[in-house]
Design a protein around this motif. Structure first.
Motif, PDB file in Angstrom:
ATOM      1  N   GLN A   1       5.021 -28.920 -37.575  1.00  0.00           N
ATOM      2  CA  GLN A   1       3.705 -29.208 -37.101  1.00  0.00           C
ATOM      3  C   GLN A   1       3.005 -28.099 -36.065  1.00  0.00           C
ATOM      4  O   GLN A   1       2.111 -28.394 -35.632  1.00  0.00           O
ATOM      5  CB  GLN A   1       4.199 -30.588 -36.086  1.00  0.00           C
ATOM      6  CG  GLN A   1       4.367 -31.749 -36.692  1.00  0.00           C
ATOM      7  CD  GLN A   1       4.425 -32.708 -35.883  1.00  0.00           C
ATOM      8  OE1 GLN A   1       3.479 -33.281 -35.220  1.00  0.00           O
ATOM      9  NE2 GLN A   1       5.738 -33.159 -35.385  1.00  0.00           N
TER      10      GLN A   1
ATOM     11  N   ARG B   1      -0.389 -28.425 -37.589  1.00  0.00           N
ATOM     12  CA  ARG B   1      -1.291 -29.414 -36.706  1.00  0.00           C
ATOM     13  C   ARG B   1      -1.746 -28.705 -35.193  1.00  0.00           C
ATOM     14  O   ARG B   1      -2.824 -28.584 -35.151  1.00  0.00           O
ATOM     15  CB  ARG B   1      -0.673 -30.845 -36.433  1.00  0.00           C
ATOM     16  CG  ARG B   1      -1.615 -31.713 -35.570  1.00  0.00           C
ATOM     17  CD  ARG B   1      -1.512 -33.054 -36.104  1.00  0.00           C
ATOM     18  NE  ARG B   1      -2.377 -33.641 -35.039  1.00  0.00           N
ATOM     19  CZ  ARG B   1      -3.531 -34.051 -34.903  1.00  0.00           C
ATOM     20  NH1 ARG B   1      -4.377 -33.168 -35.421  1.00  0.00           N
ATOM     21  NH2 ARG B   1      -4.060 -34.553 -33.891  1.00  0.00           N
ATOM     22  N   TYR B   2      -0.540 -28.038 -34.811  1.00  0.00           N
ATOM     23  CA  TYR B   2      -0.851 -27.302 -33.544  1.00  0.00           C
ATOM     24  C   TYR B   2      -0.817 -25.653 -33.656  1.00  0.00           C
ATOM     25  O   TYR B   2       0.190 -25.418 -34.087  1.00  0.00           O
ATOM     26  CB  TYR B   2       0.185 -27.995 -32.473  1.00  0.00           C
ATOM     27  CG  TYR B   2       0.220 -29.278 -32.317  1.00  0.00           C
ATOM     28  CD1 TYR B   2      -0.983 -30.164 -31.796  1.00  0.00           C
ATOM     29  CD2 TYR B   2       1.060 -30.322 -32.951  1.00  0.00           C
ATOM     30  CE1 TYR B   2      -1.081 -31.450 -31.755  1.00  0.00           C
ATOM     31  CE2 TYR B   2       1.167 -31.612 -32.751  1.00  0.00           C
ATOM     32  CZ  TYR B   2       0.168 -32.127 -32.370  1.00  0.00           C
ATOM     33  OH  TYR B   2       0.033 -33.549 -32.298  1.00  0.00           O
TER      34      TYR B   2
ATOM     35  N   ASP C   1      -9.280 -21.815 -32.808  1.00  0.00           N
ATOM     36  CA  ASP C   1     -10.116 -23.164 -32.920  1.00  0.00           C
ATOM     37  C   ASP C   1     -11.255 -23.069 -33.986  1.00  0.00           C
ATOM     38  O   ASP C   1     -11.411 -23.898 -34.811  1.00  0.00           O
ATOM     39  CB  ASP C   1     -10.645 -23.575 -31.481  1.00  0.00           C
ATOM     40  CG  ASP C   1     -11.285 -24.814 -31.598  1.00  0.00           C
ATOM     41  OD1 ASP C   1     -10.681 -25.724 -32.017  1.00  0.00           O
ATOM     42  OD2 ASP C   1     -12.557 -24.931 -30.930  1.00  0.00           O
TER      43      ASP C   1
ATOM     44  N   SER D   1      -9.836 -22.693 -37.530  1.00  0.00           N
ATOM     45  CA  SER D   1      -8.885 -23.602 -38.024  1.00  0.00           C
ATOM     46  C   SER D   1      -9.853 -24.988 -38.633  1.00  0.00           C
ATOM     47  O   SER D   1     -11.009 -24.932 -38.428  1.00  0.00           O
ATOM     48  CB  SER D   1      -7.904 -23.990 -37.300  1.00  0.00           C
ATOM     49  OG  SER D   1      -8.741 -24.520 -35.980  1.00  0.00           O
ATOM     50  N   ARG D   2      -9.013 -25.919 -39.406  1.00  0.00           N
ATOM     51  CA  ARG D   2      -9.650 -27.136 -39.735  1.00  0.00           C
ATOM     52  C   ARG D   2      -9.881 -28.012 -38.573  1.00  0.00           C
ATOM     53  O   ARG D   2      -9.202 -27.814 -37.657  1.00  0.00           O
ATOM     54  CB  ARG D   2      -8.861 -27.704 -40.681  1.00  0.00           C
ATOM     55  CG  ARG D   2      -8.634 -26.988 -42.162  1.00  0.00           C
ATOM     56  CD  ARG D   2      -7.911 -27.757 -43.100  1.00  0.00           C
ATOM     57  NE  ARG D   2      -6.656 -28.266 -42.695  1.00  0.00           N
ATOM     58  CZ  ARG D   2      -5.503 -27.704 -42.624  1.00  0.00           C
ATOM     59  NH1 ARG D   2      -5.398 -26.364 -42.895  1.00  0.00           N
ATOM     60  NH2 ARG D   2      -4.501 -28.127 -42.247  1.00  0.00           N
ATOM     61  N   PRO D   3     -10.832 -29.034 -38.549  1.00  0.00           N
ATOM     62  CA  PRO D   3     -11.223 -29.930 -37.556  1.00  0.00           C
ATOM     63  C   PRO D   3      -9.833 -30.627 -36.946  1.00  0.00           C
ATOM     64  O   PRO D   3      -9.920 -31.084 -35.890  1.00  0.00           O
ATOM     65  CB  PRO D   3     -12.417 -30.783 -38.084  1.00  0.00           C
ATOM     66  CG  PRO D   3     -12.736 -30.247 -39.417  1.00  0.00           C
ATOM     67  CD  PRO D   3     -11.687 -29.176 -39.775  1.00  0.00           C
ATOM     68  N   GLU D   4      -8.987 -30.853 -37.804  1.00  0.00           N
ATOM     69  CA  GLU D   4      -7.863 -31.771 -37.265  1.00  0.00           C
ATOM     70  C   GLU D   4      -6.823 -30.937 -36.544  1.00  0.00           C
ATOM     71  O   GLU D   4      -5.831 -31.335 -35.943  1.00  0.00           O
ATOM     72  CB  GLU D   4      -7.436 -32.673 -38.576  1.00  0.00           C
ATOM     73  CG  GLU D   4      -6.544 -31.877 -39.408  1.00  0.00           C
ATOM     74  CD  GLU D   4      -7.541 -31.287 -40.763  1.00  0.00           C
ATOM     75  OE1 GLU D   4      -8.763 -31.228 -40.375  1.00  0.00           O
ATOM     76  OE2 GLU D   4      -6.926 -30.902 -41.691  1.00  0.00           O
ATOM     77  N   GLN D   5      -6.965 -29.536 -36.733  1.00  0.00           N
ATOM     78  CA  GLN D   5      -5.845 -28.668 -36.106  1.00  0.00           C
ATOM     79  C   GLN D   5      -6.394 -28.682 -34.486  1.00  0.00           C
ATOM     80  O   GLN D   5      -7.571 -28.537 -34.117  1.00  0.00           O
ATOM     81  CB  GLN D   5      -5.828 -27.471 -36.984  1.00  0.00           C
ATOM     82  CG  GLN D   5      -5.268 -27.413 -37.849  1.00  0.00           C
ATOM     83  CD  GLN D   5      -5.286 -26.261 -39.020  1.00  0.00           C
ATOM     84  OE1 GLN D   5      -6.560 -25.797 -39.358  1.00  0.00           O
ATOM     85  NE2 GLN D   5      -4.243 -25.503 -39.119  1.00  0.00           N
ATOM     86  N   VAL D   6      -5.388 -28.232 -33.896  1.00  0.00           N
ATOM     87  CA  VAL D   6      -5.447 -28.237 -32.249  1.00  0.00           C
ATOM     88  C   VAL D   6      -5.183 -26.682 -31.859  1.00  0.00           C
ATOM     89  O   VAL D   6      -3.850 -26.332 -32.182  1.00  0.00           O
ATOM     90  CB  VAL D   6      -4.639 -29.502 -31.498  1.00  0.00           C
ATOM     91  CG1 VAL D   6      -4.756 -29.098 -30.148  1.00  0.00           C
ATOM     92  CG2 VAL D   6      -5.192 -30.596 -32.012  1.00  0.00           C
TER      93      VAL D   6
ATOM     94  N   GLN E   1      -5.755 -27.699 -24.511  1.00  0.00           N
ATOM     95  CA  GLN E   1      -6.494 -27.540 -25.715  1.00  0.00           C
ATOM     96  C   GLN E   1      -7.642 -26.668 -25.544  1.00  0.00           C
ATOM     97  O   GLN E   1      -8.296 -26.679 -24.424  1.00  0.00           O
ATOM     98  CB  GLN E   1      -6.896 -28.861 -26.302  1.00  0.00           C
ATOM     99  CG  GLN E   1      -7.522 -28.668 -27.663  1.00  0.00           C
ATOM    100  CD  GLN E   1      -7.882 -29.860 -28.439  1.00  0.00           C
ATOM    101  OE1 GLN E   1      -7.719 -30.973 -27.753  1.00  0.00           O
ATOM    102  NE2 GLN E   1      -8.527 -29.784 -29.534  1.00  0.00           N
TER     103      GLN E   1
ATOM    104  N   LYS F   1     -11.252 -26.006 -27.000  1.00  0.00           N
ATOM    105  CA  LYS F   1     -11.924 -26.493 -27.809  1.00  0.00           C
ATOM    106  C   LYS F   1     -13.553 -25.868 -27.798  1.00  0.00           C
ATOM    107  O   LYS F   1     -14.059 -25.957 -26.659  1.00  0.00           O
ATOM    108  CB  LYS F   1     -12.029 -28.131 -27.800  1.00  0.00           C
ATOM    109  CG  LYS F   1     -12.913 -28.824 -28.678  1.00  0.00           C
ATOM    110  CD  LYS F   1     -12.215 -29.118 -30.136  1.00  0.00           C
ATOM    111  CE  LYS F   1     -13.160 -29.499 -31.338  1.00  0.00           C
ATOM    112  NZ  LYS F   1     -12.590 -28.698 -32.383  1.00  0.00           N
TER     113      LYS F   1
END
Ligand code: 13P
Ligand code: SF4
Length: 370
Positions: free
Chosen positions: A38, A74-75, A89, A92-97, A348, A350
């Motif tokens: 993850q 994911r992270y 950010d 990466s893909r929108p669901e990644q943090v 995070q 963003k």
């Protein structure tokens, strides 16, 4: 926010700050095991050893931005500075943090250019020529996301220290001139290596009418350089090289292109952090190297090369560490990872969607060049 206890968190950040490095080490390893695939930890070469050793991938800015784009985790925990986590950010893909363990880890050079001043420069250039068709904006990756977005909006591009020549060649294939920000040294050193005369590279001084230049100087220039610089690399001086070579003739000198022109001119090799590592790692036993880049990298390289008979020295007589890279410590890394284990995201990074979309254009133009 940073110092508050997150709902399921074991400790507050203030409490983490009191932990010994050895305890953080054990906590980081345990959290990494719990999080498995993850999480991915990216570590820039300037990170201190206690953090660097936990990175899944290490590299220079280009290598790490590619890694961020490729990562499936994911992270993405970025042990580096703010603009690097922004790039992670954006790519990466929108669901990644993307997570930056210490939000105060910025880059003083990146802060030397801001959108309002760059936009003003663009408008003023419009009094002399047509910037949209004649000037290519190129931003060093060490810059805020909104400056990358500025480049995206105006057909421009991002570069790193390892692809600056390739990016400038592309820029000149499209337009006559380049506006290069924020690092004047990377722009000048790269332009000169490509055969552009110093007289064709002029410094734009924000705040002065026409950047302190005449219309004629602007028309004649090939590269308009922003006056930014890296506070770490500016400490290396040509006399450091002269003095070392007097004592140890035959030493190879290798410098990062963020160093001043005079330092790069006295160097046998110039390259990004990754290039410096590759070059010295492939050196012959018995050779001696003087290295002009951040101390954490040089110290690790010295230890690594010692058993191979390669002697590595730091260029400056004083300590030159990047204080913002140094901010990321094992305490912050343990804090962000244990929060992830507890199901919480702290720190995070963003980038607002509109900015990210335009910045991505400029970053993708760069990545496509490889
Ligand atoms: P590279 O690792 O891309 O050479 O960059 C050096 C640097 O100063 C990063 O901020
Ligand atoms: Fe910024 Fe220089 Fe530190 Fe790199 S070494 S992060 S350019 S201040």
């Amino acid at each position: 926010m940073k110092s508050e206890r997150a709902t399921n968190s074991v400790l507050t950040l203030t409490e983490y700050a009191l932990l010994e490095d050895s305890e953080c080490e054990a906590r980081i390893e345990a959290a990494k095991r719990r999080l498995g695939e993850q999480v991915v930890i990216l570590g820039h070469h300037y990170q201190r050893d206690e953090v660097f050793r936990h990175a899944d991938f290490t590299g220079d800015s280009l290598k790490l931005s590619r890694q961020a784009a490729l990562s499936k985790a994911r992270y993405i925990v970025f042990c580096g500075v703010h603009f690097m986590a922004e790039v992670a950010d954006i790519l990466s893909r929108p669901e990644q943090v993307a997570i930056l363990p210490d939000l105060a880890a910025g880059c003083s050079m990146a802060d030397m250019a801001d959108l309002a001043k760059v936009e003003q420069c663009w408008r003023e250039l419009g009094q002399v020529l047509d910037p949209e068709t004649q000037v290519m904006p190129v931003t060093y990756i060490n810059s805020a996301a909104n400056l990358k977005a500025f480049c995206g909006r105006h057909g421009g591009i991002v570069c790193t220290s390892s692809n600056a020549a390739q990016v400038l060649a592309w820029a000149f294939s499209q337009r006559d001139k380049v506006l290069f920000f924020p690092d004047q040294h990377l722009g000048r050193n790269t332009g000169y290596q490509m055969g552009i005369a110093l007289s064709e590279m002029v410094v734009w001084q924000p705040g002065k009418v026409l950047g302190g230049l005449t219309a004629e100087q602007i028309r004649k220039a090939k590269i308009l350089l922003w006056p930014g610089f890296c506070s770490v690399h500016q400490l290396f001086r040509p006399e450091h090289i002269d003095r070392f070579l007097e004592s140890y003739p035959g030493t190879y000198v290798i410098s990062h292109p963020e160093c001043a022109f005079e330092v790069c001119q006295k160097s046998h090799y110039i390259g990004s952090t990754e290039t410096i590592l590759k070059t010295v790692r492939s050196a012959q036993a018995g050779s001696r190297w003087l290295v002009g880049t951040e101390l954490n990298l040089v110290n690790r390289l010295r230890q690594e090369m010692k058993p191979k008979g390669v002697d590595v020295h730091f260029m400056a007589p004083m300590v030159c560490m990047c204080s913002t890279m140094f901010r990321t410590d094992p305490q912050h890394l343990a804090w962000v990872l244990e929060n992830l284990v507890a199901g919480q995201v702290v720190n995070q990074i963003k980038v607002p969607e509109q900015t990210a979309r335009l910045a991505r254009l400029a970053l993708e133009r760069m990545l496509a060049l490889a």
